[in-house]
Design a protein around this motif. Structure first.
Motif, PDB file in Angstrom:
ATOM      1  N   GLN A 143      33.608  25.278  -2.894  1.00  0.00           N
ATOM      2  CA  GLN A 143      34.155  26.521  -2.361  1.00  0.00           C
ATOM      3  C   GLN A 143      33.424  27.732  -2.968  1.00  0.00           C
ATOM      4  O   GLN A 143      32.902  27.669  -4.077  1.00  0.00           O
ATOM      5  CB  GLN A 143      35.654  26.624  -2.672  1.00  0.00           C
ATOM      6  CG  GLN A 143      36.526  25.701  -1.848  1.00  0.00           C
ATOM      7  CD  GLN A 143      36.449  24.252  -2.298  1.00  0.00           C
ATOM      8  OE1 GLN A 143      36.391  23.974  -3.493  1.00  0.00           O
ATOM      9  NE2 GLN A 143      36.435  23.325  -1.359  1.00  0.00           N
ATOM     10  N   THR A 156      33.192  30.357   6.525  1.00  0.00           N
ATOM     11  CA  THR A 156      34.286  29.992   7.430  1.00  0.00           C
ATOM     12  C   THR A 156      35.424  29.353   6.652  1.00  0.00           C
ATOM     13  O   THR A 156      36.604  29.629   6.898  1.00  0.00           O
ATOM     14  CB  THR A 156      33.777  29.024   8.510  1.00  0.00           C
ATOM     15  OG1 THR A 156      32.748  29.666   9.278  1.00  0.00           O
ATOM     16  CG2 THR A 156      34.902  28.597   9.441  1.00  0.00           C
ATOM     17  N   GLU A 157      35.085  28.498   5.706  1.00  0.00           N
ATOM     18  CA  GLU A 157      36.113  27.861   4.880  1.00  0.00           C
ATOM     19  C   GLU A 157      36.906  28.915   4.114  1.00  0.00           C
ATOM     20  O   GLU A 157      38.141  28.863   4.046  1.00  0.00           O
ATOM     21  CB  GLU A 157      35.471  26.877   3.906  1.00  0.00           C
ATOM     22  CG  GLU A 157      36.487  26.153   3.027  1.00  0.00           C
ATOM     23  CD  GLU A 157      35.818  25.223   2.040  1.00  0.00           C
ATOM     24  OE1 GLU A 157      36.024  23.993   2.139  1.00  0.00           O
ATOM     25  OE2 GLU A 157      35.082  25.724   1.168  1.00  0.00           O
ATOM     26  N   GLU A 158      36.210  29.874   3.532  1.00  0.00           N
ATOM     27  CA  GLU A 158      36.868  30.945   2.774  1.00  0.00           C
ATOM     28  C   GLU A 158      37.853  31.704   3.657  1.00  0.00           C
ATOM     29  O   GLU A 158      39.000  31.970   3.253  1.00  0.00           O
ATOM     30  CB  GLU A 158      35.798  31.875   2.233  1.00  0.00           C
ATOM     31  CG  GLU A 158      36.315  33.065   1.447  1.00  0.00           C
ATOM     32  CD  GLU A 158      35.168  33.983   1.066  1.00  0.00           C
ATOM     33  OE1 GLU A 158      35.290  35.200   1.301  1.00  0.00           O
ATOM     34  OE2 GLU A 158      34.141  33.476   0.549  1.00  0.00           O
ATOM     35  N   ILE A 179      41.817  20.151   1.025  1.00  0.00           N
ATOM     36  CA  ILE A 179      40.507  20.728   1.321  1.00  0.00           C
ATOM     37  C   ILE A 179      39.426  19.706   1.004  1.00  0.00           C
ATOM     38  O   ILE A 179      39.449  19.057  -0.044  1.00  0.00           O
ATOM     39  CB  ILE A 179      40.265  22.012   0.499  1.00  0.00           C
ATOM     40  CG1 ILE A 179      41.336  23.045   0.817  1.00  0.00           C
ATOM     41  CG2 ILE A 179      38.886  22.587   0.776  1.00  0.00           C
ATOM     42  CD1 ILE A 179      41.217  24.296  -0.023  1.00  0.00           C
ATOM     43  N   LEU A 206      41.757  21.367   5.671  1.00  0.00           N
ATOM     44  CA  LEU A 206      40.457  21.946   6.015  1.00  0.00           C
ATOM     45  C   LEU A 206      39.385  20.880   5.865  1.00  0.00           C
ATOM     46  O   LEU A 206      39.178  20.348   4.764  1.00  0.00           O
ATOM     47  CB  LEU A 206      40.137  23.132   5.101  1.00  0.00           C
ATOM     48  CG  LEU A 206      40.909  24.426   5.384  1.00  0.00           C
ATOM     49  CD1 LEU A 206      40.630  25.451   4.294  1.00  0.00           C
ATOM     50  CD2 LEU A 206      40.512  24.983   6.729  1.00  0.00           C
ATOM     51  N   PRO A 223      35.242  19.622   7.421  1.00  0.00           N
ATOM     52  CA  PRO A 223      34.056  20.190   8.069  1.00  0.00           C
ATOM     53  C   PRO A 223      33.920  19.854   9.545  1.00  0.00           C
ATOM     54  O   PRO A 223      33.320  20.610  10.306  1.00  0.00           O
ATOM     55  CB  PRO A 223      32.887  19.575   7.276  1.00  0.00           C
ATOM     56  CG  PRO A 223      33.478  19.129   5.998  1.00  0.00           C
ATOM     57  CD  PRO A 223      34.881  18.714   6.327  1.00  0.00           C
ATOM     58  N   THR A 256      35.735  23.700   9.387  1.00  0.00           N
ATOM     59  CA  THR A 256      34.887  24.700   8.725  1.00  0.00           C
ATOM     60  C   THR A 256      33.445  24.682   9.218  1.00  0.00           C
ATOM     61  O   THR A 256      32.675  25.586   8.904  1.00  0.00           O
ATOM     62  CB  THR A 256      34.870  24.469   7.207  1.00  0.00           C
ATOM     63  OG1 THR A 256      34.197  23.241   6.919  1.00  0.00           O
ATOM     64  CG2 THR A 256      36.285  24.409   6.655  1.00  0.00           C
ATOM     65  N   ARG A 257      33.051  23.633   9.924  1.00  0.00           N
ATOM     66  CA  ARG A 257      31.670  23.478  10.415  1.00  0.00           C
ATOM     67  C   ARG A 257      30.652  23.542   9.275  1.00  0.00           C
ATOM     68  O   ARG A 257      29.545  24.065   9.445  1.00  0.00           O
ATOM     69  CB  ARG A 257      31.345  24.522  11.486  1.00  0.00           C
ATOM     70  CG  ARG A 257      32.219  24.429  12.730  1.00  0.00           C
ATOM     71  CD  ARG A 257      31.867  25.511  13.744  1.00  0.00           C
ATOM     72  NE  ARG A 257      32.724  25.453  14.903  1.00  0.00           N
ATOM     73  CZ  ARG A 257      32.495  24.717  15.989  1.00  0.00           C
ATOM     74  NH1 ARG A 257      31.415  23.953  16.035  1.00  0.00           N
ATOM     75  NH2 ARG A 257      33.324  24.723  17.006  1.00  0.00           N
ATOM     76  N   TYR A 258      31.043  23.048   8.140  1.00  0.00           N
ATOM     77  CA  TYR A 258      30.172  22.996   6.961  1.00  0.00           C
ATOM     78  C   TYR A 258      29.750  24.382   6.477  1.00  0.00           C
ATOM     79  O   TYR A 258      28.772  24.515   5.751  1.00  0.00           O
ATOM     80  CB  TYR A 258      28.915  22.161   7.243  1.00  0.00           C
ATOM     81  CG  TYR A 258      29.181  20.711   7.527  1.00  0.00           C
ATOM     82  CD1 TYR A 258      29.251  19.783   6.501  1.00  0.00           C
ATOM     83  CD2 TYR A 258      29.367  20.263   8.839  1.00  0.00           C
ATOM     84  CE1 TYR A 258      29.489  18.428   6.773  1.00  0.00           C
ATOM     85  CE2 TYR A 258      29.618  18.919   9.117  1.00  0.00           C
ATOM     86  CZ  TYR A 258      29.675  18.018   8.078  1.00  0.00           C
ATOM     87  OH  TYR A 258      29.920  16.689   8.350  1.00  0.00           O
ATOM     88  N   ASP A 259      30.485  25.409   6.860  1.00  0.00           N
ATOM     89  CA  ASP A 259      30.120  26.777   6.500  1.00  0.00           C
ATOM     90  C   ASP A 259      31.064  27.309   5.434  1.00  0.00           C
ATOM     91  O   ASP A 259      32.269  27.462   5.693  1.00  0.00           O
ATOM     92  CB  ASP A 259      30.163  27.677   7.739  1.00  0.00           C
ATOM     93  CG  ASP A 259      29.807  29.103   7.406  1.00  0.00           C
ATOM     94  OD1 ASP A 259      28.680  29.345   6.950  1.00  0.00           O
ATOM     95  OD2 ASP A 259      30.671  29.995   7.588  1.00  0.00           O
ATOM     96  N   LEU A 307      39.326  30.649   6.428  1.00  0.00           N
ATOM     97  CA  LEU A 307      40.434  29.795   6.844  1.00  0.00           C
ATOM     98  C   LEU A 307      41.422  29.545   5.711  1.00  0.00           C
ATOM     99  O   LEU A 307      42.623  29.395   5.951  1.00  0.00           O
ATOM    100  CB  LEU A 307      39.887  28.468   7.378  1.00  0.00           C
ATOM    101  CG  LEU A 307      39.174  28.549   8.730  1.00  0.00           C
ATOM    102  CD1 LEU A 307      38.449  27.253   9.043  1.00  0.00           C
ATOM    103  CD2 LEU A 307      40.175  28.884   9.831  1.00  0.00           C
TER     104      LEU A 307
END
Length: 343
Positions: free
Chosen positions: A129, A106-108, A124, A68, A70, A100-103, A110
């Motif tokens: 997080q 979104t990371e959560e 990661i 993962l 960004p 994740t696009r720095y979001d 994925l």
């Protein structure tokens, strides 16, 4: 629909057991070359494609390393990916990555998607997080490595460097070169950027050269054009500013271009320091000082740690600090003309 070719059919064609076929596909180095050649020929002839879901069900994991990051348009993260792929070149593992696009949200999401697929390991970027994401990672049944940063509380393992300390070292470099009115240029202002600013501020305050009004930031993503705009705005308010520490190399290059447009000499009137040490920093004229981060090695070391854990070997310390290095170039020779060694 065409019938799926089974492992048993490949085994029958190659004249070996299904277990031998499975071993040859997962760990080819454990199977004799002649046997492996027969299996490879049977696989090609029959068009056999392994079923990752079935393999994960049988072994408890997929032969996949999840990653993962960004962004893939930022060379910083493509360097990490290169290290990951090189570290897996001699293995049967595949890489699956997501952006994740720095979001954090979104990371959560994925992280949940990857963990449901039972990866062999998870890499990661960063340490920021969400609480929910952290709970998912704490319960993960595979090795987890956080990269690009170090901190006191890794989920499992961690390899990176301190953004705060690296920025402090860069600021100390500017002060040592004779700059006494430094400013800070920052974009996006995510947690990593905030830690770099904190390092700049701490060292500038220690050197009694910090002025909060010589800080120019924006919430928009970094760009070369953005660096030019930030420098122009800073110099409009404080034309006496004699150096800028830039949050990344895009901003530093933009600051250099804007200084040239404004007739501000670099490094005589303005010193410029970037962060990440991308190739363009060496190629610029004058060449630009930057903070070198060992991104390729971070990816390779993360893979090495995961593979050691999966093989039952000691992966070493839970936290590996690769540090960062100030690459002193012409852009920070200093107002007194002290020349650094060209990197």
């Amino acid at each position: 629909m065409a019938k799926r070719v089974t492992l048993a059919e490949v085994a029958a064609r190659a004249g070996v057991s299904p277990i031998t076929v499975s071993r040859a596909l997962r760990r080819p180095d454990t199977v004799q070359a002649e046997t492996r050649a027969r299996i490879d020929a049977a696989v090609a002839e029959l068009g056999y494609v392994p079923d990752p879901a079935a393999r994960a069900l049988a072994t408890g994991r997929a032969d996949v390393i999840g990653v993962l990051i960004p962004s893939v348009t930022n060379a910083v993260f493509t360097d990490v990916l290169s290290g990951i792929y090189d570290g897996l070149a001699d293995s049967s593992f595949d890489v699956q990555y997501a952006i994740t696009r720095y979001d954090p949200g979104t990371e959560e999401k994925l992280i949940g998607v990857f963990l449901r697929q039972r990866p062999a390991g998870l890499i990661i970027s960063g340490i920021d997080q969400t609480d929910a994401a952290r709970r998912l990672l704490d319960r993960a049944s595979c090795p987890v490595v956080q990269v690009m940063e170090t901190g006191p509380d890794p989920v499992d393992m961690m390899v990176g460097f301190s953004h705060h300390d690296a920025a402090a070292a860069a600021t100390r470099h500017l002060i040592d070169r004779g700059y006494r009115l430094p400013g800070f240029l920052g974009a996006r202002m995510d947690p990593r950027t905030q830690r770099r600013f904190a390092g700049f501020r701490a060292e500038a305050e220690a050197g009694r050269v910090f002025d909060p009004d010589r800080v120019e930031t924006t919430e928009v993503p970094s760009s070369v054009g953005g660096g030019a705009e930030l420098l122009r705005a800073l110099l409009a308010r404080h034309p006496e500013t004699d150096a800028v520490f830039c949050n990344n190399d895009d901003l530093a290059l933009g600051a250099l271009f804007e200084a040239m447009r404004m007739g501000v000499s670099v490094p005589g009137q303005l010193g410029i320091c970037g962060f990440n040490d991308l190739e363009m920093m060496r190629a610029a004229e004058p060449s630009l000082t930057s903070v070198r981060t060992n991104r390729f090695e971070m990816g390779a070391r993360a893979v090495e740690m995961i593979r050691a854990r999966l093989d039952g070997r000691d992966p070493g310390p839970a936290i590996i600090d690769l540090n960062a290095e100030i690459m002193a170039r012409r852009s920070t020779e200093g107002p007194t003309g002290n020349r650094p060694v060209e990197a």
